[in-house]
Design a protein around this motif. Structure first.
Motif, short mmCIF file in Angstrom:
data_model
loop_
_atom_site.label_atom_id
_atom_site.label_comp_id
_atom_site.label_asym_id
_atom_site.label_seq_id
_atom_site.Cartn_x
_atom_site.Cartn_y
_atom_site.Cartn_z
N LYS A 87 2.26 5.17 2.85
CA LYS A 87 2.26 4.35 4.05
C LYS A 87 2.02 2.91 3.61
O LYS A 87 1.02 2.63 2.94
N ILE A 88 2.92 2.03 3.98
CA ILE A 88 2.87 0.64 3.51
C ILE A 88 2.53 -0.27 4.68
O ILE A 88 3.13 -0.18 5.75
N LYS A 89 1.55 -1.15 4.45
CA LYS A 89 1.14 -2.10 5.47
C LYS A 89 1.09 -3.49 4.84
O LYS A 89 0.35 -3.70 3.87
N PRO A 90 1.89 -4.43 5.34
CA PRO A 90 1.85 -5.79 4.78
C PRO A 90 0.62 -6.56 5.24
O PRO A 90 0.07 -6.29 6.32
N SER A 91 0.20 -7.53 4.44
CA SER A 91 -0.91 -8.39 4.82
C SER A 91 -0.44 -9.35 5.91
O SER A 91 0.75 -9.49 6.17
N SER A 92 -1.37 -10.04 6.54
CA SER A 92 -1.03 -10.94 7.65
C SER A 92 -0.08 -12.06 7.22
O SER A 92 0.78 -12.47 7.98
N LYS A 93 -0.23 -12.55 6.01
CA LYS A 93 0.65 -13.62 5.52
C LYS A 93 1.86 -13.07 4.77
O LYS A 93 2.76 -13.81 4.40
N GLY A 94 1.87 -11.76 4.52
CA GLY A 94 3.01 -11.14 3.85
C GLY A 94 3.01 -11.27 2.34
O GLY A 94 3.99 -10.90 1.70
N ASN A 95 1.92 -11.75 1.76
CA ASN A 95 1.86 -11.91 0.30
C ASN A 95 1.52 -10.61 -0.42
O ASN A 95 1.82 -10.47 -1.60
N TYR A 96 0.86 -9.69 0.28
CA TYR A 96 0.39 -8.45 -0.33
C TYR A 96 0.80 -7.25 0.52
O TYR A 96 1.04 -7.38 1.71
N HIS A 97 0.84 -6.11 -0.12
CA HIS A 97 1.07 -4.85 0.57
C HIS A 97 -0.08 -3.91 0.26
O HIS A 97 -0.59 -3.88 -0.85
N SER A 98 -0.47 -3.14 1.27
CA SER A 98 -1.45 -2.08 1.09
C SER A 98 -0.68 -0.76 1.17
O SER A 98 0.00 -0.50 2.15
N VAL A 99 -0.78 0.04 0.12
CA VAL A 99 -0.07 1.32 0.06
C VAL A 99 -1.10 2.43 0.07
O VAL A 99 -1.91 2.54 -0.84
N SER A 100 -1.08 3.25 1.12
CA SER A 100 -1.97 4.42 1.21
C SER A 100 -1.18 5.64 0.82
O SER A 100 -0.07 5.85 1.30
N ILE A 101 -1.79 6.46 -0.05
CA ILE A 101 -1.07 7.63 -0.54
C ILE A 101 -2.07 8.77 -0.79
O ILE A 101 -3.12 8.56 -1.39
N ALA A 102 -1.74 9.94 -0.27
CA ALA A 102 -2.60 11.12 -0.42
C ALA A 102 -2.22 11.85 -1.71
O ALA A 102 -1.05 12.13 -1.95
N VAL A 103 -3.24 12.16 -2.52
CA VAL A 103 -3.02 12.80 -3.82
C VAL A 103 -3.96 14.00 -3.94
O VAL A 103 -5.15 13.90 -3.62
N THR A 104 -3.43 15.12 -4.42
CA THR A 104 -4.27 16.29 -4.69
C THR A 104 -4.88 16.14 -6.07
O THR A 104 -4.15 16.05 -7.06
N VAL A 105 -6.20 16.10 -6.13
CA VAL A 105 -6.91 15.94 -7.39
C VAL A 105 -7.63 17.23 -7.74
O VAL A 105 -8.02 18.00 -6.86
N THR A 106 -7.80 17.47 -9.04
CA THR A 106 -8.37 18.73 -9.50
C THR A 106 -9.75 18.61 -10.13
O THR A 106 -10.40 19.63 -10.36
N SER A 107 -10.18 17.37 -10.44
CA SER A 107 -11.49 17.20 -11.06
C SER A 107 -11.91 15.73 -11.00
O SER A 107 -11.11 14.85 -10.66
#
Length: 87
Positions: free
Chosen positions: A46-66
């Protein structure tokens, strides 16, 4: 790294990583390419741009084992040149 993830979480579990980086079309692909090396799977970032558009926030679900797996993913994602922060 000294953490208590192994005491607080039952593995395997799904964690949501938030990766903030320079706004570029390749950022989600770079993140997924690195994740595929250590945790192959289908990812829907899921990608969300910053208010000025200089940065992106990428949320990603990952299955971790340890705890070590969490640390490996964190280090791998922070090594991407365009990435500024990993939460």
């Amino acid at each position: 790294m000294k953490t208590k993830f192994d005491e607080l979480l039952e593995f395997p579990t799904v964690l949501n990583f938030k990766v903030m980086g320079i706004a570029c079309d390749e950022l989600p692909d770079l993140i997924i390419a690195e994740l595929q090396k250590h945790t192959p799977g289908d990812y829907s970032p899921k990608i969300k741009p910053s208010s000025k558009g200089n940065y992106h926030s990428v949320s990603i679900a990952v299955t971790v084992t340890s705890k070590e797996h969490i640390e490996l993913i964190y280090k791998t994602l922070t090594a991407i040149e365009e990435v500024r922060y990993v939460l």
